[in-house]
Design a protein around this motif. Sequence first.
Motif, PDB file in Angstrom:
ATOM      1  N   HIS A 187     -28.859-102.220   0.610  1.00 21.97           N
ATOM      2  CA  HIS A 187     -30.034-102.993  -0.209  1.00 21.97           C
ATOM      3  C   HIS A 187     -29.613-104.214  -0.752  1.00 21.97           C
ATOM      4  O   HIS A 187     -28.382-104.363  -1.049  1.00 21.97           O
ATOM      5  CB  HIS A 187     -30.269-102.000  -1.344  1.00 21.97           C
ATOM      6  N   HIS A 188     -30.429-105.345  -0.891  1.00 16.02           N
ATOM      7  CA  HIS A 188     -30.202-106.542  -1.464  1.00 16.02           C
ATOM      8  C   HIS A 188     -29.669-106.384  -2.816  1.00 16.02           C
ATOM      9  O   HIS A 188     -30.444-105.362  -3.493  1.00 16.02           O
ATOM     10  CB  HIS A 188     -31.390-107.608  -1.175  1.00 16.02           C
ATOM     11  N   PRO A 189     -29.028-107.058  -3.435  1.00 18.99           N
ATOM     12  CA  PRO A 189     -28.319-106.922  -4.830  1.00 18.99           C
ATOM     13  C   PRO A 189     -29.276-106.992  -5.636  1.00 18.99           C
ATOM     14  O   PRO A 189     -29.220-106.683  -6.679  1.00 18.99           O
ATOM     15  CB  PRO A 189     -26.989-107.872  -4.890  1.00 18.99           C
ATOM     16  N   ARG A 190     -30.405-107.805  -5.592  1.00 23.80           N
ATOM     17  CA  ARG A 190     -31.427-107.969  -6.444  1.00 23.80           C
ATOM     18  C   ARG A 190     -32.063-106.650  -6.854  1.00 23.80           C
ATOM     19  O   ARG A 190     -32.808-106.612  -8.279  1.00 23.80           O
ATOM     20  CB  ARG A 190     -32.470-109.052  -6.280  1.00 23.80           C
ATOM     21  N   HIS A 204     -22.340 -97.392  -3.804  1.00 27.04           N
ATOM     22  CA  HIS A 204     -20.912 -97.243  -3.564  1.00 27.04           C
ATOM     23  C   HIS A 204     -20.189 -97.425  -5.060  1.00 27.04           C
ATOM     24  O   HIS A 204     -20.562 -98.017  -5.851  1.00 27.04           O
ATOM     25  CB  HIS A 204     -20.051 -98.177  -2.730  1.00 27.04           C
ATOM     26  N   ALA A 205     -19.234 -96.558  -5.323  1.00 29.87           N
ATOM     27  CA  ALA A 205     -18.501 -96.523  -6.335  1.00 29.87           C
ATOM     28  C   ALA A 205     -18.034 -97.959  -6.720  1.00 29.87           C
ATOM     29  O   ALA A 205     -17.822 -98.456  -7.946  1.00 29.87           O
ATOM     30  CB  ALA A 205     -17.380 -95.572  -6.537  1.00 29.87           C
ATOM     31  N   HIS A 206     -17.349 -98.596  -5.527  1.00 25.74           N
ATOM     32  CA  HIS A 206     -16.729-100.006  -5.838  1.00 25.74           C
ATOM     33  C   HIS A 206     -17.727-101.089  -6.433  1.00 25.74           C
ATOM     34  O   HIS A 206     -17.508-101.747  -7.165  1.00 25.74           O
ATOM     35  CB  HIS A 206     -16.008-100.245  -4.657  1.00 25.74           C
ATOM     36  N   SER A 231     -20.334-104.227 -10.738  1.00 28.80           N
ATOM     37  CA  SER A 231     -21.280-104.703 -11.654  1.00 28.80           C
ATOM     38  C   SER A 231     -21.129-104.297 -12.939  1.00 28.80           C
ATOM     39  O   SER A 231     -21.432-105.152 -13.820  1.00 28.80           O
ATOM     40  CB  SER A 231     -22.674-103.577 -11.285  1.00 28.80           C
ATOM     41  N   ALA A 232     -20.504-103.088 -13.350  1.00 32.15           N
ATOM     42  CA  ALA A 232     -20.190-102.963 -14.681  1.00 32.15           C
ATOM     43  C   ALA A 232     -19.143-103.847 -15.262  1.00 32.15           C
ATOM     44  O   ALA A 232     -19.573-104.466 -16.504  1.00 32.15           O
ATOM     45  CB  ALA A 232     -19.728-101.484 -15.026  1.00 32.15           C
ATOM     46  N   SER A 233     -18.278-104.418 -14.660  1.00 33.66           N
ATOM     47  CA  SER A 233     -17.255-105.374 -15.174  1.00 33.66           C
ATOM     48  C   SER A 233     -17.974-106.792 -15.182  1.00 33.66           C
ATOM     49  O   SER A 233     -17.822-107.186 -16.390  1.00 33.66           O
ATOM     50  CB  SER A 233     -16.123-105.574 -14.109  1.00 33.66           C
ATOM     51  N   VAL A 234     -18.791-107.170 -14.630  1.00 28.90           N
ATOM     52  CA  VAL A 234     -19.581-108.426 -14.396  1.00 28.90           C
ATOM     53  C   VAL A 234     -20.394-108.541 -15.520  1.00 28.90           C
ATOM     54  O   VAL A 234     -20.622-109.192 -16.424  1.00 28.90           O
ATOM     55  CB  VAL A 234     -19.712-108.946 -13.128  1.00 28.90           C
ATOM     56  N   LEU A 283     -23.495-109.256  -6.327  1.00 28.74           N
ATOM     57  CA  LEU A 283     -24.443-108.803  -7.321  1.00 28.74           C
ATOM     58  C   LEU A 283     -25.486-110.043  -7.563  1.00 28.74           C
ATOM     59  O   LEU A 283     -25.054-111.200  -6.753  1.00 28.74           O
ATOM     60  CB  LEU A 283     -23.555-108.859  -8.688  1.00 28.74           C
ATOM     61  N   VAL A 284     -26.212-109.866  -8.316  1.00 30.14           N
ATOM     62  CA  VAL A 284     -27.301-110.923  -8.716  1.00 30.14           C
ATOM     63  C   VAL A 284     -27.536-111.165  -9.785  1.00 30.14           C
ATOM     64  O   VAL A 284     -26.994-112.081 -10.789  1.00 30.14           O
ATOM     65  CB  VAL A 284     -28.662-110.999  -7.880  1.00 30.14           C
TER      66      VAL A 284
END
Length: 190
Positions: free
Chosen positions: A54-57, A63-65, A70-73, A101-102
């Motif tokens: 799926h598009h990041p938006r 996926h866990a990675h 996402s959580a880090s950013v 990510l977006v």
Amino acid sequence: MSLKLNVVVCSTRPGRVGLSIGRWFDAYAKAHGGFEVELVDLADFALPVFDKPHHPRLRQYEHAHTKAWSASVESADAFVFVTPEYNYGPPPSLLNAMNYLVHEWRDKVAGFVSYAGVSGGLRAVQAEKLIMANFKIMPLPEQVTIPMFPQHMDAEKNFKPNEMHETSAKAMLDELVRWARALKAMRAGA
């Protein structure tokens, strides 16, 4: 207002020196005191070449990675990208990580610690700034440039900064604090 800075080591190449440079900057940023600082190594996320259906938006992360990245950013108010120059441009690992990510990047500020041969990584940073602006990241002009980086490594591959590196780091961190405060307030009002 508490601010968080992620110092992102962009190279995932075996034998890289980016982690050593990143450790120096992490310690320098902690001593500066303007941020809560976290050293983030892209290699720890093991992001494969963009593998999301799926598009990041849409933020439909499967996926866990991707969820961990996402959580880090998302947790950061500002970034310093410790980046080499590969063939006159950014490392592919950074471009891949950006494209995962977006929304998490939006309205945050970025600084750069670049290293390479005679160019000091300036060409990579110029390309990265163009890409980051499209993610609505504010890239600063202040940066730390490390030309001929092997001259600044000791026998154990620890980075040994000179006065110019430290002066540049302070100037960049001072600006990062100003922009991070303003953009955090802007995100809160959005």
